[in-house]
Design a protein around this motif. Structure first.
Motif, PDB file in Angstrom:
ATOM      1  N   SER A  87       0.853  -1.186  -0.194  1.00 40.02           N
ATOM      2  CA  SER A  87       0.170  -0.105  -0.055  1.00 40.02           C
ATOM      3  C   SER A  87       0.834   1.276  -0.121  1.00 40.02           C
ATOM      4  CB  SER A  87      -0.784   0.117   1.219  1.00 40.02           C
ATOM      5  OG  SER A  87       0.000   0.154   2.524  1.00 40.02           O
ATOM      6  N   GLN A  88       0.500   2.384  -0.262  1.00 44.68           N
ATOM      7  CA  GLN A  88       1.194   3.528  -0.523  1.00 44.68           C
ATOM      8  C   GLN A  88       1.600   3.629   1.226  1.00 44.68           C
ATOM      9  OE1 GLN A  88      -1.837   6.340  -1.557  1.00 44.68           O
ATOM     10  NE2 GLN A  88      -0.891   6.504  -3.810  1.00 44.68           N
ATOM     11  N   GLN A  89       0.692   3.218   2.322  1.00 45.65           N
ATOM     12  CA  GLN A  89       1.316   3.549   3.596  1.00 45.65           C
ATOM     13  C   GLN A  89       2.324   2.652   3.900  1.00 45.65           C
ATOM     14  OE1 GLN A  89       0.126   5.582   5.953  1.00 45.65           O
ATOM     15  NE2 GLN A  89       1.772   5.039   7.329  1.00 45.65           N
ATOM     16  N   ASP A  90       2.540   1.531   3.603  1.00 44.93           N
ATOM     17  CA  ASP A  90       3.600   0.471   3.599  1.00 44.93           C
ATOM     18  C   ASP A  90       4.776   1.020   2.981  1.00 44.93           C
ATOM     19  OD1 ASP A  90       1.732  -1.387   4.890  1.00 44.93           O
ATOM     20  OD2 ASP A  90       1.438  -2.652   2.830  1.00 44.93           O
ATOM     21  N   LEU A  91       4.731   1.633   1.794  1.00 42.83           N
ATOM     22  CA  LEU A  91       5.730   2.114   1.196  1.00 42.83           C
ATOM     23  C   LEU A  91       6.320   3.256   1.909  1.00 42.83           C
ATOM     24  CD1 LEU A  91       7.948   1.861  -1.093  1.00 42.83           C
ATOM     25  CD2 LEU A  91       6.350   3.162  -2.586  1.00 42.83           C
ATOM     26  N   ALA A  92       5.598   4.106   2.026  1.00 46.19           N
ATOM     27  CA  ALA A  92       5.860   5.274   2.744  1.00 46.19           C
ATOM     28  C   ALA A  92       6.919   4.917   4.208  1.00 46.19           C
ATOM     29  CB  ALA A  92       4.632   6.308   3.246  1.00 46.19           C
ATOM     30  N   LEU A  93       6.386   3.848   4.867  1.00 46.54           N
ATOM     31  CA  LEU A  93       7.201   3.662   5.957  1.00 46.54           C
ATOM     32  C   LEU A  93       8.521   2.937   5.909  1.00 46.54           C
ATOM     33  CD1 LEU A  93       4.107   2.342   8.149  1.00 46.54           C
ATOM     34  CD2 LEU A  93       5.466   4.466   8.583  1.00 46.54           C
ATOM     35  N   LYS A  94       8.455   2.006   4.461  1.00 43.91           N
ATOM     36  CA  LYS A  94       9.602   1.333   4.150  1.00 43.91           C
ATOM     37  C   LYS A  94      10.585   2.345   3.724  1.00 43.91           C
ATOM     38  CE  LYS A  94      10.802  -2.712   1.720  1.00 43.91           C
ATOM     39  NZ  LYS A  94      10.203  -3.840   0.737  1.00 43.91           N
ATOM     40  N   ALA A  95       9.955   3.439   3.119  1.00 41.27           N
ATOM     41  CA  ALA A  95      11.177   4.396   2.519  1.00 41.27           C
ATOM     42  C   ALA A  95      11.681   5.697   3.301  1.00 41.27           C
ATOM     43  CB  ALA A  95      10.381   4.971   1.295  1.00 41.27           C
ATOM     44  N   GLY A  96      11.396   5.454   4.495  1.00 41.60           N
ATOM     45  CA  GLY A  96      11.977   6.380   5.444  1.00 41.60           C
ATOM     46  C   GLY A  96      11.246   7.372   6.078  1.00 41.60           C
ATOM     47  N   GLY A  97       9.759   6.867   6.258  1.00 41.85           N
ATOM     48  CA  GLY A  97       8.889   7.700   6.802  1.00 41.85           C
ATOM     49  C   GLY A  97       8.129   8.902   6.283  1.00 41.85           C
ATOM     50  N   THR A  98       8.139   8.807   4.910  1.00 42.10           N
ATOM     51  CA  THR A  98       7.437   9.499   4.217  1.00 42.10           C
ATOM     52  C   THR A  98       5.884   9.272   4.512  1.00 42.10           C
ATOM     53  OG1 THR A  98       8.760   9.638   2.461  1.00 42.10           O
ATOM     54  CG2 THR A  98       6.714  10.315   1.716  1.00 42.10           C
ATOM     55  N   SER A  99       4.983  10.469   4.487  1.00 43.11           N
ATOM     56  CA  SER A  99       3.428  10.257   4.699  1.00 43.11           C
ATOM     57  C   SER A  99       2.998   9.569   3.689  1.00 43.11           C
ATOM     58  CB  SER A  99       2.929  11.450   5.014  1.00 43.11           C
ATOM     59  OG  SER A  99       2.888  12.101   4.272  1.00 43.11           O
ATOM     60  N   GLN A 100       2.099   8.770   3.747  1.00 43.67           N
ATOM     61  CA  GLN A 100       0.897   8.251   2.773  1.00 43.67           C
ATOM     62  C   GLN A 100       0.557   9.196   1.788  1.00 43.67           C
ATOM     63  OE1 GLN A 100      -2.683   8.564   2.522  1.00 43.67           O
ATOM     64  NE2 GLN A 100      -2.463   7.850   0.627  1.00 43.67           N
ATOM     65  N   ALA A 101       0.284  10.401   2.138  1.00 39.64           N
ATOM     66  CA  ALA A 101      -0.291  11.715   1.343  1.00 39.64           C
ATOM     67  C   ALA A 101       0.658  12.112   0.682  1.00 39.64           C
ATOM     68  CB  ALA A 101      -0.804  12.610   2.435  1.00 39.64           C
ATOM     69  N   ARG A 102       1.971  12.336   1.231  1.00 32.83           N
ATOM     70  CA  ARG A 102       3.151  12.599   0.316  1.00 32.83           C
ATOM     71  C   ARG A 102       3.452  11.700  -0.638  1.00 32.83           C
ATOM     72  NH1 ARG A 102       5.610  16.288  -2.554  1.00 32.83           N
ATOM     73  NH2 ARG A 102       7.812  16.471  -2.323  1.00 32.83           N
ATOM     74  N   LEU A 103       3.521  10.355  -0.300  1.00 29.90           N
ATOM     75  CA  LEU A 103       3.925   9.492  -1.321  1.00 29.90           C
ATOM     76  C   LEU A 103       2.896   9.468  -2.582  1.00 29.90           C
ATOM     77  CD1 LEU A 103       5.625   7.131  -2.151  1.00 29.90           C
ATOM     78  CD2 LEU A 103       4.133   5.552  -1.126  1.00 29.90           C
ATOM     79  N   SER A 104       1.551   9.770  -2.216  1.00 26.98           N
ATOM     80  CA  SER A 104       0.356   9.751  -3.140  1.00 26.98           C
ATOM     81  C   SER A 104       0.703  11.076  -4.089  1.00 26.98           C
ATOM     82  CB  SER A 104      -1.055  10.001  -2.503  1.00 26.98           C
ATOM     83  OG  SER A 104      -2.147  10.195  -3.563  1.00 26.98           O
TER      84      SER A 104
END
Length: 84
Positions: free
Chosen positions: A28-45
């Motif tokens: 999910s966007q949330q999973d990747l955001a956490l895996k990529a160093g704490g970017t927020s889901q909204a920012r990843l979107s």
């Protein structure tokens, strides 16, 4: 070009690629955001929709989280289809 390589020539292509790989990996966007160093889901979107605003540092973190790497090589010429 090696199997599995993607040529990116425009920011929109990068967003489509990152989103596609993320989904292919079942993240999910949330999973990747956490895996990529704490970017927020909204920012990843936002970055998937407008990757032109992506910093090189953030791009490399996201790519590492997706087990991808950046390769730079001379550009191959675009061959136009022959006219009939």
């Amino acid at each position: 070009m090696a199997v599995g390589e993607q040529v990116i020539r425009a920011p929109a292509q990068l967003g489509v690629l990152l989103k596609g790989v993320r989904r292919q990996q079942g993240l999910s966007q949330q999973d990747l955001a956490l895996k990529a160093g704490g970017t927020s889901q909204a920012r990843l979107s936002q970055l998937e929709l407008q990757p032109g605003r992506l910093t090189v540092e953030r791009l490399l973190l996201i790519m590492a989280a997706l087990d991808l790497e950046l390769v730079v090589r001379p550009r191959e010429p675009i061959i136009e289809p022959a006219e009939w």
